[in-house]
Every structure is written in structure tokens, then in C-alpha cells.
Design a protein around this motif. Structure first.
Motif: not given
Ligand SMILES: C[S@@+](CC[C@H](N)C(=O)[O-])C[C@H]1O[C@@H](n2cnc3c(N)ncnc32)[C@H](O)[C@@H]1O
Length: 123
Positions: A46-54, A65-75
Motif C-alpha cells: 500500500a497505498p493503492f489508487e484502486l482497490l477491487f474487493l471481490d 474488515v472495512g477500515p483495513q481496506a480503507l487504510d490501503l487507499l491513498v486519499r
């Protein structure tokens, strides 16, 4: 020699599926395949510009799980969650989390008669 910049990182925890993916992705130098749980594997990339969670728990436990996913993203980074049922009635923890999170600007798109996705940008 300088390391190759990887523009796509994908994670699969099932070893057989990962082996198939490895065959199909062979030769794509910009793609990195990790074998394991995305919750463990992705933070080091991380960080990523796009995260596809399938996969991987957002549907079962979005509050955990959601907060951990959001932490992987850039603003400004975008999270995409697919596999939602269009017009579903009743409580839906995934929609509640993504559409109601104060740190996201999110909208739902119906992509077919059986599929909706949420596209959410991190503030
Ligand atoms: C809906 S399938 C998508 C497979 C593939 N991306 C595709 O579109 O055909 C979900 C995949 O995620 C994997 N998976 C589930 N939970 C995971 C996790 N926590 N970390 C990594 N992979 C996971 C499953 O083994 C399964 O192969």
C-alpha cells in the motif's frame, strides 16, 4: 538492476487457484501475484489508487474488515465492491458501511439485472 515497478497487485489465498492465476499472468511484468490473505499481504504494498474487493470478508464483517481496506487507499483512491444484489431490501451491512462511511464518497451503480457495484472514493 532496478526492480520492476508493479502497477497491479492481486492476492489469492487458495493455492490451486493461485497457481492457475500465476500461469495466466506469466509474462505480465507489471502484475504481482501474492498467495495468502489480502488482510495480511496487501499492507506492505500500500497505498493503492484502486482497490477491487471481490472477496475476503467485506460482505461478512464490514465493520471489522472495512477500515483495513480503507487504510490501503491513498486519499482520493477508489474502492470497488461488486456482487451486490440490485434492489435488495432489508438490512445490508456492506451497503450501510460503504454508503454511510464519513470517510468515503460512495455511490451504487446497477451494472446488470443481477449485479450492482459500489464505487467509493476515500476523502
Ligand atoms: C469471487 S472469487 C473471484 C476470483 C477471481 N478474482 C475472478 O474474478 O474470477 C473470490 C476469490 O477470492 C479468494 N479469497 C477469498 N477470501 C480471500 C482472502 N481473505 N484473501 C485472499 N483471497 C481470498 C477465493 O479463494 C476466491 O478465489
Amino acid at each position: 538492476m532496478a526492480a520492476t515497478a508493479r502497477s497491479v497487485v492481486t492476492v489469492e489465498r487458495d493455492e490451486e487457484r493461485a497457481a492457475v492465476a500465476a500461469e495466466r499472468l506469466a509474462g505480465l511484468d507489471n502484475v504481482e501475484l501474492l498467495v495468502g490473505d489480502w488482510l495480511d499481504e496487501l499492507s506492505s504494498r500500500a497505498p493503492f489508487e484502486l482497490l477491487f474487493l471481490d472477496a475476503g470478508g467485506l460482505g461478512e464483517a464490514p465493520e471489522q474488515v472495512g477500515p483495513q481496506a480503507l487504510d490501503l487507499l491513498v486519499r482520493g483512491g477508489v474502492l470497488v465492491k461488486d456482487d451486490l444484489t440490485p434492489g435488495r431490501t432489508g438490512p445490508d451491512p456492506v451497503r450501510a458501511f460503504l454508503l454511510g462511511h464519513p470517510g468515503l464518497v460512495a455511490t451504487e451503480l446497477v451494472t446488470s439485472s443481477r449485479m450492482a457495484v459500489i464505487v467509493a472514493a476515500r476523502r
